[in-house]
Motif scaffolding. Sequence first.
Motif, PDB file in Angstrom:
ATOM      1  N   ALA A 179       9.871 -53.865  75.941  1.00  0.00           N
ATOM      2  CA  ALA A 179      10.514 -52.657  75.812  1.00  0.00           C
ATOM      3  C   ALA A 179      10.647 -52.323  74.389  1.00  0.00           C
ATOM      4  CB  ALA A 179      11.804 -52.747  76.626  1.00  0.00           C
ATOM      5  N   LEU A 180      10.657 -50.940  74.223  1.00  0.00           N
ATOM      6  CA  LEU A 180      11.160 -50.437  72.801  1.00  0.00           C
ATOM      7  C   LEU A 180      12.256 -49.791  72.732  1.00  0.00           C
ATOM      8  CD1 LEU A 180       7.526 -49.772  71.377  1.00  0.00           C
ATOM      9  CD2 LEU A 180       8.559 -52.094  71.235  1.00  0.00           C
ATOM     10  N   VAL A 181      13.397 -50.189  72.496  1.00  0.00           N
ATOM     11  CA  VAL A 181      14.807 -49.455  72.481  1.00  0.00           C
ATOM     12  C   VAL A 181      15.511 -49.567  71.373  1.00  0.00           C
ATOM     13  CG1 VAL A 181      14.548 -49.836  75.106  1.00  0.00           C
ATOM     14  CG2 VAL A 181      15.602 -51.599  73.431  1.00  0.00           C
ATOM     15  N   SER A 182      14.979 -49.025  70.197  1.00  0.00           N
ATOM     16  CA  SER A 182      15.711 -49.371  68.808  1.00  0.00           C
ATOM     17  C   SER A 182      16.688 -48.032  68.965  1.00  0.00           C
ATOM     18  CB  SER A 182      14.859 -49.137  67.695  1.00  0.00           C
ATOM     19  OG  SER A 182      14.142 -47.888  67.582  1.00  0.00           O
ATOM     20  N   LYS A 183      16.507 -47.045  69.564  1.00  0.00           N
ATOM     21  CA  LYS A 183      17.691 -45.670  69.497  1.00  0.00           C
ATOM     22  C   LYS A 183      17.994 -45.480  70.840  1.00  0.00           C
ATOM     23  CE  LYS A 183      17.667 -41.470  67.277  1.00  0.00           C
ATOM     24  NZ  LYS A 183      16.789 -40.124  66.791  1.00  0.00           N
ATOM     25  N   GLY A 184      17.435 -45.897  72.007  1.00  0.00           N
ATOM     26  CA  GLY A 184      18.189 -45.600  73.075  1.00  0.00           C
ATOM     27  C   GLY A 184      16.918 -46.180  74.279  1.00  0.00           C
ATOM     28  N   MET A 185      17.704 -46.487  75.303  1.00  0.00           N
ATOM     29  CA  MET A 185      17.018 -46.893  76.674  1.00  0.00           C
ATOM     30  C   MET A 185      16.787 -45.965  77.741  1.00  0.00           C
ATOM     31  SD  MET A 185      18.525 -50.811  77.232  1.00  0.00           S
ATOM     32  CE  MET A 185      20.334 -50.292  77.351  1.00  0.00           C
ATOM     33  N   THR A 186      15.401 -45.810  78.242  1.00  0.00           N
ATOM     34  CA  THR A 186      15.388 -45.143  79.369  1.00  0.00           C
ATOM     35  C   THR A 186      15.527 -45.876  80.585  1.00  0.00           C
ATOM     36  OG1 THR A 186      12.759 -45.816  79.452  1.00  0.00           O
ATOM     37  CG2 THR A 186      13.211 -44.165  78.053  1.00  0.00           C
ATOM     38  N   THR A 187      15.504 -45.322  81.650  1.00  0.00           N
ATOM     39  CA  THR A 187      15.989 -45.966  82.941  1.00  0.00           C
ATOM     40  C   THR A 187      14.747 -47.265  82.986  1.00  0.00           C
ATOM     41  OG1 THR A 187      16.782 -44.032  84.183  1.00  0.00           O
ATOM     42  CG2 THR A 187      15.901 -45.853  85.342  1.00  0.00           C
ATOM     43  N   ALA A 188      13.420 -46.870  82.662  1.00  0.00           N
ATOM     44  CA  ALA A 188      12.393 -47.826  82.926  1.00  0.00           C
ATOM     45  C   ALA A 188      12.558 -48.753  81.831  1.00  0.00           C
ATOM     46  CB  ALA A 188      11.004 -47.326  82.774  1.00  0.00           C
ATOM     47  N   ASP A 189      13.022 -48.767  80.737  1.00  0.00           N
ATOM     48  CA  ASP A 189      13.365 -49.840  79.688  1.00  0.00           C
ATOM     49  C   ASP A 189      14.352 -50.921  80.140  1.00  0.00           C
ATOM     50  OD1 ASP A 189      11.604 -48.916  77.694  1.00  0.00           O
ATOM     51  OD2 ASP A 189      13.405 -47.525  77.115  1.00  0.00           O
ATOM     52  N   GLU A 190      15.413 -50.138  80.864  1.00  0.00           N
ATOM     53  CA  GLU A 190      16.613 -50.872  81.413  1.00  0.00           C
ATOM     54  C   GLU A 190      16.263 -51.821  82.538  1.00  0.00           C
ATOM     55  OE1 GLU A 190      21.346 -50.954  82.653  1.00  0.00           O
ATOM     56  OE2 GLU A 190      20.231 -49.116  81.863  1.00  0.00           O
ATOM     57  N   LEU A 191      15.409 -51.414  83.408  1.00  0.00           N
ATOM     58  CA  LEU A 191      14.850 -52.078  84.707  1.00  0.00           C
ATOM     59  C   LEU A 191      13.894 -53.085  84.030  1.00  0.00           C
ATOM     60  CD1 LEU A 191      13.811 -49.026  87.011  1.00  0.00           C
ATOM     61  CD2 LEU A 191      15.815 -50.572  87.227  1.00  0.00           C
ATOM     62  N   LEU A 192      13.137 -53.043  83.098  1.00  0.00           N
ATOM     63  CA  LEU A 192      12.155 -54.126  82.724  1.00  0.00           C
ATOM     64  C   LEU A 192      13.103 -55.196  82.011  1.00  0.00           C
ATOM     65  CD1 LEU A 192       8.861 -54.547  81.213  1.00  0.00           C
ATOM     66  CD2 LEU A 192      10.652 -55.199  79.597  1.00  0.00           C
ATOM     67  N   ASN A 227      20.270 -50.365  68.150  1.00  0.00           N
ATOM     68  CA  ASN A 227      21.006 -49.844  69.416  1.00  0.00           C
ATOM     69  C   ASN A 227      21.927 -51.086  69.730  1.00  0.00           C
ATOM     70  OD1 ASN A 227      21.568 -49.482  72.037  1.00  0.00           O
ATOM     71  ND2 ASN A 227      19.311 -48.912  72.555  1.00  0.00           N
ATOM     72  N   MET A 228      23.147 -51.057  69.699  1.00  0.00           N
ATOM     73  CA  MET A 228      24.150 -51.987  70.084  1.00  0.00           C
ATOM     74  C   MET A 228      24.356 -52.209  71.771  1.00  0.00           C
ATOM     75  SD  MET A 228      24.999 -53.594  67.387  1.00  0.00           S
ATOM     76  CE  MET A 228      26.291 -54.536  68.107  1.00  0.00           C
ATOM     77  N   ASP A 229      24.134 -51.176  72.411  1.00  0.00           N
ATOM     78  CA  ASP A 229      24.294 -51.441  73.630  1.00  0.00           C
ATOM     79  C   ASP A 229      22.876 -52.186  74.330  1.00  0.00           C
ATOM     80  OD1 ASP A 229      26.420 -49.616  74.125  1.00  0.00           O
ATOM     81  OD2 ASP A 229      24.989 -47.651  74.266  1.00  0.00           O
ATOM     82  N   ALA A 230      22.011 -52.062  73.721  1.00  0.00           N
ATOM     83  CA  ALA A 230      20.808 -52.981  73.883  1.00  0.00           C
ATOM     84  C   ALA A 230      20.998 -54.454  73.534  1.00  0.00           C
ATOM     85  CB  ALA A 230      19.664 -52.431  73.509  1.00  0.00           C
ATOM     86  N   VAL A 231      21.571 -54.573  72.327  1.00  0.00           N
ATOM     87  CA  VAL A 231      21.936 -55.834  71.711  1.00  0.00           C
ATOM     88  C   VAL A 231      22.887 -56.604  72.659  1.00  0.00           C
ATOM     89  CG1 VAL A 231      23.300 -57.037  70.010  1.00  0.00           C
ATOM     90  CG2 VAL A 231      21.598 -55.218  69.288  1.00  0.00           C
ATOM     91  N   ARG A 232      23.997 -55.848  73.129  1.00  0.00           N
ATOM     92  CA  ARG A 232      24.835 -56.432  74.084  1.00  0.00           C
ATOM     93  C   ARG A 232      24.248 -57.058  75.454  1.00  0.00           C
ATOM     94  NH1 ARG A 232      27.937 -52.594  74.543  1.00  0.00           N
ATOM     95  NH2 ARG A 232      27.395 -51.749  76.720  1.00  0.00           N
ATOM     96  N   LEU A 233      23.491 -56.008  75.867  1.00  0.00           N
ATOM     97  CA  LEU A 233      22.619 -56.536  77.157  1.00  0.00           C
ATOM     98  C   LEU A 233      21.879 -57.564  76.778  1.00  0.00           C
ATOM     99  CD1 LEU A 233      21.689 -55.792  80.097  1.00  0.00           C
ATOM    100  CD2 LEU A 233      19.993 -54.020  78.956  1.00  0.00           C
ATOM    101  N   MET A 234      20.932 -57.663  75.773  1.00  0.00           N
ATOM    102  CA  MET A 234      20.238 -58.863  75.657  1.00  0.00           C
ATOM    103  C   MET A 234      20.905 -60.290  75.426  1.00  0.00           C
ATOM    104  SD  MET A 234      17.156 -57.786  75.867  1.00  0.00           S
ATOM    105  CE  MET A 234      16.505 -59.598  75.466  1.00  0.00           C
TER     106      MET A 234
END
Length: 454
Positions: free
Chosen positions: A119-132, A160-167
């Motif tokens: 998933a490519l989420v450098s600026k934000g996550m779509t619903t699909a990105d988060e599901l994957l 994208n610090m939200d994605a960093v936290r999730l990862m």
Amino acid sequence: MINMFEVNETNKMIEQENLDVRTITLGISLLDCIDSDLDKVNQNIYNKITTLAKDLVKTGKTIENRYSIPIVNKRISVTPIAMIGAAACKKPEDYVTIAQTLDRVAAEVGVNFIGGYSALVSKGMTTADELLIRSIPQALACTERVCSSVNLGSTKTGINMDAVRLMGEIVKETAEYTKDADSLGCAKLVVFCNAPDDNPFMAGAFHGVTEADAIINVGVSGPGVVKTALEKVRGESFEVLCETIKKTAFKITRVGQLVAKEASKMLGIPFGIIDLSLAPTPAVGDSVAEILEEIGLEYAGAPGTTAALAMLNDQVKKGGIMASSYVGGLSGAFIPVSEDQGMIDAVKANALTLEKLEAMTCVCSVGLDMIAIPGDTPATTISGIIADEMAIGMVNQKTTAVRLIPVIGKGVGEMVEFGGLLGYAPIMPVNQYSCANFVNRQGRIPAPIHSFKN
């Protein structure tokens, strides 16, 4: 014109100095496999990959036999699966079925890894990105050949610090899912800043949306060749040292160019790029750390390590870029701990720490790679380490990555065995102070001022 001396020289590099082509990676676009029906998506993916990749392994073996050049891996990369499954996948388990399809087709065509569960989420996550992303732990636990990557930041968009936290949480969860195999799933998961579209190396390979329908990318190797060349100029000046590295990198890259052009012609698929990276293996004599020692360091990690690595990386690129029509991917020197015997020895000698490795990533081609850490490391600490590495990539306009392996049930100083090219590693200590309040802030870190170039 290639003369007999050069032929003999290349043969010697292969027979005595561990020269090989690390990978032929076939990139395949799956954009035409998208459908709202999940079963149809899986069938489309299976059909397209089996059609395009059916002769990949056979072609690689033919080239090996024809030119006596070892080609260690034959691999496939695909379009980031978050995009391909977006219309059909309604829950993480739906994405897992796609991972299982990728694993099945990889086994059938005979490749050792398939990358692009991404998933490519450098600026934000779509619903699909988060599901994957949330499906990654289960997907990597139930497959053998699937590799996953997530791009969390870029110089143009920030982090994208939200994605960093999730990862951080996903890495820890992946470790738990595969704890019976020393948390091996984490060895197939990497997070990026500024991920390239054409990287042939795993676990980070995916087929970018800017690429053609199918392409051939080749990753060369050859740390042992560089080390042997430097042994002949011990005590010489930096000028001689640099010239030697450049000339050697040129010769290594010419081998990769030959293999890439032959594979492209035989498969009828366009040649993409050569990745110039020096990729080590656990074999003695095939180590980037040993090159640094040959340059003049007692161990990798000693004072001067970052300068020596910067010089090595730059000279490899200068030497290799003239040897290939198209250079891309990561291109430089890899510093994975578990895959490099010299790095392992340096960690055991307490010469190399996580903090020093982070400094080294400022000047090499990737990042914190194949580093085993204690299994009880908090997810927020993993996120903090990821954020640090993303910042290095963002500010320096380069690719950086993190592949950490929190080995459940093991602590500092214990050893973990991954096998094959993944090697083995000592568990390294991690800073014990908390960064939870930093990581738990929401939103993005903005792009640096020098990103505005329009």
